[in-house]
Design an enzyme around this catalytic site. Structure first.
Site, short mmCIF file in Angstrom:
data_model
loop_
_atom_site.label_atom_id
_atom_site.label_comp_id
_atom_site.label_asym_id
_atom_site.label_seq_id
_atom_site.Cartn_x
_atom_site.Cartn_y
_atom_site.Cartn_z
N TYR A 114 0.83 -1.21 0.00
CA TYR A 114 0.00 0.00 0.00
C TYR A 114 0.86 1.26 0.00
O TYR A 114 1.90 1.31 0.66
CB TYR A 114 -0.88 0.02 1.25
CG TYR A 114 -1.80 1.22 1.29
CD1 TYR A 114 -2.98 1.22 0.56
CD2 TYR A 114 -1.47 2.36 2.02
CE1 TYR A 114 -3.82 2.32 0.57
CE2 TYR A 114 -2.30 3.46 2.03
CZ TYR A 114 -3.48 3.44 1.30
OH TYR A 114 -4.30 4.54 1.31
N TRP A 116 1.18 5.68 -1.69
CA TRP A 116 0.87 6.67 -2.71
C TRP A 116 1.95 6.80 -3.78
O TRP A 116 1.72 7.37 -4.83
CB TRP A 116 0.64 8.03 -2.05
CG TRP A 116 -0.80 8.28 -1.76
CD1 TRP A 116 -1.61 7.57 -0.93
CD2 TRP A 116 -1.61 9.33 -2.32
NE1 TRP A 116 -2.88 8.12 -0.92
CE2 TRP A 116 -2.90 9.21 -1.76
CE3 TRP A 116 -1.37 10.38 -3.21
CZ2 TRP A 116 -3.95 10.08 -2.09
CZ3 TRP A 116 -2.41 11.24 -3.52
CH2 TRP A 116 -3.68 11.08 -2.97
N1 LIG Z 1 -2.47 8.14 12.39
C1 LIG Z 1 -2.81 8.26 11.12
N2 LIG Z 1 -2.20 7.49 10.20
C2 LIG Z 1 -2.53 7.61 8.90
C3 LIG Z 1 -3.50 8.54 8.48
C4 LIG Z 1 -4.13 9.34 9.47
O1 LIG Z 1 -5.01 10.17 9.17
N3 LIG Z 1 -3.74 9.18 10.77
N4 LIG Z 1 -3.81 8.66 7.15
C5 LIG Z 1 -3.66 7.47 6.35
C6 LIG Z 1 -3.84 7.70 4.93
S1 LIG Z 1 -5.29 8.47 4.46
C7 LIG Z 1 -2.96 7.28 3.99
S2 LIG Z 1 -3.38 7.37 2.33
C8 LIG Z 1 -1.67 6.67 4.36
C9 LIG Z 1 -0.52 7.08 3.43
O2 LIG Z 1 0.54 6.22 3.56
P1 LIG Z 1 1.62 6.04 2.42
O3 LIG Z 1 1.00 6.19 1.08
O4 LIG Z 1 2.36 4.78 2.69
O5 LIG Z 1 2.57 7.28 2.70
P2 LIG Z 1 3.63 8.00 1.75
O6 LIG Z 1 4.50 8.80 2.66
O7 LIG Z 1 2.95 8.71 0.66
O8 LIG Z 1 4.49 6.79 1.21
C10 LIG Z 1 4.91 6.70 -0.10
C11 LIG Z 1 6.34 6.19 -0.10
O9 LIG Z 1 6.70 5.91 -1.45
C12 LIG Z 1 8.00 6.43 -1.72
N5 LIG Z 1 8.05 6.67 -3.17
C13 LIG Z 1 7.65 7.75 -3.86
N6 LIG Z 1 7.83 7.58 -5.17
C14 LIG Z 1 8.35 6.34 -5.32
C15 LIG Z 1 8.74 5.56 -6.45
O10 LIG Z 1 8.64 5.97 -7.59
N7 LIG Z 1 9.20 4.30 -6.20
C16 LIG Z 1 9.34 3.79 -4.96
N8 LIG Z 1 9.80 2.55 -4.83
N9 LIG Z 1 8.99 4.51 -3.86
C17 LIG Z 1 8.50 5.75 -4.05
C18 LIG Z 1 8.10 7.66 -0.87
O11 LIG Z 1 9.45 8.00 -0.63
C19 LIG Z 1 7.33 7.25 0.39
O12 LIG Z 1 8.18 6.68 1.35
O13 LIG Z 1 -1.35 7.02 5.71
C20 LIG Z 1 -2.39 6.67 6.62
N10 LIG Z 1 -1.94 6.81 7.98
N1 LIG Z 2 -1.36 18.42 2.51
C1 LIG Z 2 -1.81 17.16 2.49
N2 LIG Z 2 -3.02 16.90 1.95
C2 LIG Z 2 -3.49 15.63 1.93
C3 LIG Z 2 -2.74 14.54 2.42
C4 LIG Z 2 -1.47 14.85 3.01
O1 LIG Z 2 -0.77 13.95 3.50
N3 LIG Z 2 -1.05 16.14 3.02
N4 LIG Z 2 -3.25 13.25 2.34
C5 LIG Z 2 -4.32 13.02 1.38
C6 LIG Z 2 -5.02 11.76 1.64
S1 LIG Z 2 -4.26 10.33 1.14
C7 LIG Z 2 -6.26 11.70 2.17
S2 LIG Z 2 -7.05 10.22 2.33
C8 LIG Z 2 -6.98 12.90 2.60
C9 LIG Z 2 -7.53 12.70 4.00
O2 LIG Z 2 -8.58 13.55 4.26
P1 LIG Z 2 -9.12 13.64 5.75
O3 LIG Z 2 -9.03 12.31 6.39
O4 LIG Z 2 -10.44 14.25 5.73
O5 LIG Z 2 -8.03 14.64 6.35
P2 LIG Z 2 -7.48 14.88 7.82
O6 LIG Z 2 -6.59 16.07 7.70
O7 LIG Z 2 -6.87 13.66 8.38
O8 LIG Z 2 -8.74 15.23 8.68
C10 LIG Z 2 -9.52 16.37 8.43
C11 LIG Z 2 -9.97 16.97 9.72
O9 LIG Z 2 -10.96 16.17 10.35
C12 LIG Z 2 -11.05 16.62 11.70
N5 LIG Z 2 -11.53 15.54 12.53
C13 LIG Z 2 -10.83 14.48 12.98
N6 LIG Z 2 -11.63 13.66 13.70
C14 LIG Z 2 -12.85 14.26 13.73
C15 LIG Z 2 -14.11 13.90 14.31
O10 LIG Z 2 -14.27 12.88 14.97
N7 LIG Z 2 -15.14 14.76 14.09
C16 LIG Z 2 -15.00 15.89 13.37
N8 LIG Z 2 -16.08 16.63 13.16
N9 LIG Z 2 -13.83 16.24 12.82
C17 LIG Z 2 -12.78 15.44 12.99
C18 LIG Z 2 -9.66 17.05 12.10
O11 LIG Z 2 -9.70 18.29 12.77
C19 LIG Z 2 -8.90 17.07 10.78
O12 LIG Z 2 -8.12 18.23 10.59
O13 LIG Z 2 -6.11 14.03 2.60
C20 LIG Z 2 -5.34 14.15 1.41
N10 LIG Z 2 -4.72 15.43 1.37
MO LIG Z 3 -5.38 8.56 2.12
#
Ligand SMILES: Nc1nc2c(c(=O)[nH]1)N[C@H]1C(S)=C(S)[C@@H](COP(=O)(O)OP(=O)(O)OC[C@H]3O[C@@H](n4cnc5c(=O)[nH]c(N)nc54)[C@H](O)[C@@H]3O)O[C@H]1N2
Ligand SMILES: Nc1nc2c(c(=O)[nH]1)N[C@H]1C(S)=C(S)[C@@H](COP(=O)(O)OP(=O)(O)OC[C@H]3O[C@@H](n4cnc5c(=O)[nH]c(N)nc54)[C@H](O)[C@@H]3O)O[C@H]1N2
Ligand SMILES: [Mo]
Length: 770
Positions: A114, A116
């Site tokens: 998994y 991005w």
């Molecule tokens: N506590 C908590 N944890 C969360 C979340 C949260 O809200 N709270 N959010 C979750 C969500 S929504 C998501 S989507 C995940 C994201 O989790 P990930 O998608 O695993 O996070 P990234 O840091 O985007 O990891 C991408 C990795 O790919 C590497 N990379 C980039 N380009 C390339 C390439 O071309 N080749 C290779 N081999 N590697 C490459 C980058 O250096 C990086 O280390 O995290 C989740 N984790």
């Molecule tokens: N700059 C930046 N943008 C991103 C990403 C990133 O890593 N960096 N990740 C991308 C990815 S993969 C995803 S999936 C999306 C994630 O999109 P989201 O999951 O929606 O994003 P978050 O910033 O984790 O959360 C949004 C807000 O929800 C509020 N929140 C948390 N828990 C609760 C709750 O129980 N109730 C209410 N009402 N509010 C709550 C928090 O204040 C938080 O700031 O973002 C994307 N956009």
């Molecule tokens: Mo995500």
């Protein structure tokens, strides 16, 4: 005066925006796409990251693995590495792949991988690794769903319809700008989040759309713990409810509407099923407790009169309900997703322009846009004939409990026994919860193989680490299904050290395993780009739209694609004629009660949305709620070593926000280093004291690289500020088993010890073999 011509800026793209770049005197210059009204500062992470010492320069093998061979080992993550020549390491890895494949089969290989990775559609690491594993083993144990929307993507098909349509072909930002009168945003729509879109994005429109809507008189209401979750431009009113209680608030809004006869019964009759069952629960006929505003006030911390007044404001207006992904990344995350739809249905708004249910609108840049009218380039992953999978966030459970049964989406399944884990393009030490538990899980496998461009904690835990190129070091095509600009991503600079493209690494391995014809189909990278581009070119020609051939596209640097009309998607069609355009749910309607979900018999996800009190609530030892949300200055953990990410830290640590009352009670001042802790772990962060957060809540974004002070300990202190040492590794429910990383409970104290150095960006120690 310099005689050098102006550096040639060449087009490129990233998940955080289309841009162009050039090298001048060994320095990388980036500038955003000129057509972007609101460019994203995250592109500024590239220059310092490009040649940073955190990049991986050559293949390496963990010493313990090299000396003792494959097998469980708790020294992963703290062992030394041995640098190796490409040919030698590829021979070694091919041998290990053959051993595992022959002895244990595809069912012992976890290839979920998994993550991005980066924006180009050919060098998309997920597609590359899956294609390779399908070619090499005929399949692998996969992962399903995402960390983003683990709960939503499972509940939505049962009760609302197609999940992709709900997020991507529904209410658009144009409709918000033109039609919405009230936008009630649970969890807000933080601009930082919509700044990011997988595959690239050429125009950031959210700020402008909210500004336009507000100027027209649209009211934005933010329910959530952080004021910053809606931008200033929205002029939002802030209702700082207690995190994790939105379902109760929504129930009380619906209760007030129903009790006061303000609900749209005609809509419920025509477009939904199951209202009567739900109404008995709502009114307390089922359990003696009406879900009214007084009841909800005790749970949510929002005064009962405010809840009633809010409900009244919604009646008779064009209302858009949005629910951030974040709400479902928590215990019982299915409930607010389902209940948000019920609220929109009770208001009779679903399917109207700028009204109804905009689930996750604003969470990512490709939501709320028009779809492209032609397909883009996608690399076929081949076929996984093995078929076994886990819900993605159950990885540590799987590795720690092989053979154990678990429930998922109405099935009883069994965890496989995994020998080899192969990762490319993701960072589980970023994305997974309870990292100390994840370390134990990774200690169990025979072999962990990782392709990475930098020394993330995942890379450090690998047995075999292969250096991958960064996007700027290769050619690709940037494309997202909901952005009209297809980008010819030119190579800006030569690869770092000995780094290779994931494709070239897999091509070499597939040659050694004699499956290269299947994997490469005889094409070079450039030939693949040509081949993948052809699909779009043909579709354009078939529509009689202007098309460029590949060479002309490459020369032009980008191609603007035709887009589908802004037609409200399946929900508009359903509203207009529910018989002709039923939703793809069992009844063809919105299911307020679902026979299917009820039939699964899960107490953690009953047959209609309900308030299910969470387990993980503040207690004397952990009185504060922790919000671990998305970081503003980077995408997840990517390029955390870049300049833009570094600039937002304080004394090298990630910044945690807390309320002045909570800070004062603990003797914490703005800028102090603090320790956040609970039973699972602890980390340091820098305190930012601000009234823009609800009292009792502390916020620490994700993405600071895991940096254990003493890795030999079971629960080492992360000195950098990775909140996933604190979060819980439990599923949302037995239905979806989604990630619950957004929310947990902690205590915080001022850190008074000697400040340990940040070592996350220093390469691990490596010595050539004696
Ligand atoms: N506590 C908590 N944890 C969360 C979340 C949260 O809200 N709270 N959010 C979750 C969500 S929504 C998501 S989507 C995940 C994201 O989790 P990930 O998608 O695993 O996070 P990234 O840091 O985007 O990891 C991408 C990795 O790919 C590497 N990379 C980039 N380009 C390339 C390439 O071309 N080749 C290779 N081999 N590697 C490459 C980058 O250096 C990086 O280390 O995290 C989740 N984790
Ligand atoms: N700059 C930046 N943008 C991103 C990403 C990133 O890593 N960096 N990740 C991308 C990815 S993969 C995803 S999936 C999306 C994630 O999109 P989201 O999951 O929606 O994003 P978050 O910033 O984790 O959360 C949004 C807000 O929800 C509020 N929140 C948390 N828990 C609760 C709750 O129980 N109730 C209410 N009402 N509010 C709550 C928090 O204040 C938080 O700031 O973002 C994307 N956009
Ligand atoms: Mo995500």
């Amino acid at each position: 005066m310099s005689t050098d011509p102006a550096p040639p800026f060449r087009p490129h793209s990233s998940h955080w925006g289309v841009f162009s770049a050039a090298m001048r005197d060994g320095e990388l210059l980036v500038r955003p796409h000129p057509g972007d009204p609101d460019p994203n500062g995250i592109i500024d992470n590239f220059p310092a990251a490009l040649r940073h010492p955190a990049r991986i320069a050559q293949p390496m093998v963990r010493r313990g693995w090299l000396e003792r061979g494959p097998g469980p080992d708790d020294r992963r993550g703290r062992d030394e590495f041995v640098p190796m020549e490409w040919n030698a390491v590829l021979d070694l890895l091919a041998g290990e792949l053959r051993r595992v494949g022959m002895r244990h089969g595809a069912g012992a290989v976890f290839g979920g991988s998994y993550g991005w990775s980066s924006a180009g559609r050919f060098h998309h690491a997920q597609s590359q690794i899956h294609r390779f594993l399908n070619a090499a083993f005929g399949g692998y144990v996969a992962s399903v769903n995402s960390y983003s929307s683990g709960a939503a993507s499972v509940i939505v098909p049962h009760v609302l319809g197609n999940y992709e349509d709900l997020t991507k072909n529904n209410v658009t930002w144009d409709q918000v700008a033109q039609h919405s009168e009230v936008v009630l945003a649970f969890g807000g729509m933080a601009l930082r989040n919509a700044m990011v879109a997988g595959g690239g994005i050429s125009e950031h429109v959210e700020r402008g759309a909210m500004e336009t809507a507000r100027a027209r008189g649209c009211e934005f209401i933010l329910v959530g713990p952080l004021r910053g979750d809606l931008p200033e431009e929205s002029g939002a009113e802030w209702i700082p409810g207690i995190p994790g209680t939105d379902t109760a608030l929504m129930l009380a809004l619906v209760h007030t509407l129903v009790a006061e006869g303000r609900h749209d019964q005609a809509f419920l009759d025509r477009y939904t099923v199951g209202w009567p069952v739900f109404a008995r629960y709502l009114l307390g006929e089922a359990d003696g407790q009406p879900k009214d505003a007084d009841w909800a006030a005790r749970i949510t911390g929002v005064p009962a009169e405010q809840i009633r007044a809010l409900a009244r404001r919604l009646q008779g207006r064009r209302v858009l309900i949005t629910v951030a992904h974040a709400l479902q990344r928590a215990e019982h995350g299915e409930q607010p997703v389902w209940m948000g739809a019920v609220l929109a249905a009770v208001l009779g708004q679903i399917g109207l322009p700028g009204g109804g249910y905009g689930y996750a609108l604003g969470a990512i840049g490709y939501y709320g846009r028009r779809a492209n009218a032609v397909p883009g380039p996608t690399l076929s992953q081949g076929r996984n004939r093995h078929g076994n999978f886990i819900p993605v966030a159950r990885i540590a459970d799987m590795l720690l409990n092989p053979g154990t049964e678990y429930r998922y989406n109405g099935q009883t399944r069994r965890y496989p026994e995994i020998r080899l884990v192969y990762w490319a393009g993701g960072n589980p030490f970023h994305h997974h919860q309870d990292l100390n538990r994840l370390r134990q899980a990774f200690a169990r496998v025979d072999t962990l193989v990782v392709h990475e461009l930098a020394w993330t904690a995942t890379a450090r835990h690998a047995d075999i680490i292969l250096p991958a190129t960064m996007t700027l070091e290769r050619e690709d095509i940037g494309y997202s299904s909901h952005d009209p600009l297809m980008v010819a991503m030119h190579r800006i600079v030569e690869p770092f050290g000995e780094a290779r493209d994931d494709y070239d690494i897999f091509a070499e391995l597939s040659r050694r395993l004699r499956v290269d014809e299947v994997f490469t189909e005889g094409r070079s990278s450039r030939e693949w780009l040509r081949h993948l581009y052809a699909r779009t070119e043909e579709a354009l020609r078939a529509q009689g739209a202007p098309a460029l051939d590949f060479d002309a596209f490459w020369e032009a640097g980008s191609l603007r694609l035709p887009q589908a009309p802004d037609d409200g998607g399946p929900w508009r069609a359903f509203r207009e004629d529910p018989d002709a355009n039923p939703l793809p749910t069992p009844s063809g309607k919105i299911e307020i009660f679902s026979e299917t979900v009820a039939g699964f018999g899960e107490a953690s996800c009953p047959g209609h949305p309900a308030w299910l009190p969470p387990e993980d609530v503040p207690a004397p030892a952990t009185p504060l709620q922790l919000i671990a949300n998305q970081p503003a200055t980077r995408l997840h953990s990517q390029l955390d070593f870049g300049g833009h990410s570094a600039a937002a830290k304080h004394r090298g640590r990630e910044v945690a926000m807390l309320h002045p009352a909570d800070a004062e009670a603990r003797g914490i001042a703005d800028g102090d280093i603090i320790r956040l802790f609970n039973a699972r772990g602890a980390c340091l962060a820098a305190a930012r004291v601000s009234p823009d957060i609800r009292p009792g809540v502390v916020q620490l974004p994700t993405g600071a690289w895991y940096d254990p002070e003493n890795p030999e300990e079971d629960r080492p202190l992360c000195v950098h500020g990775n909140p996933n040492v604190l979060t819980r590794d439990v599923g949302t429910s037995a239905l979806a088993q989604g990630c619950t990383g957004q929310l947990t409970v902690v205590e915080v104290e001022r850190f008074t010890g000697n400040l340990p150095p940040i070592r996350a960006f220093e390469p691990p120690s490596a010595k050539p073999e004696a």
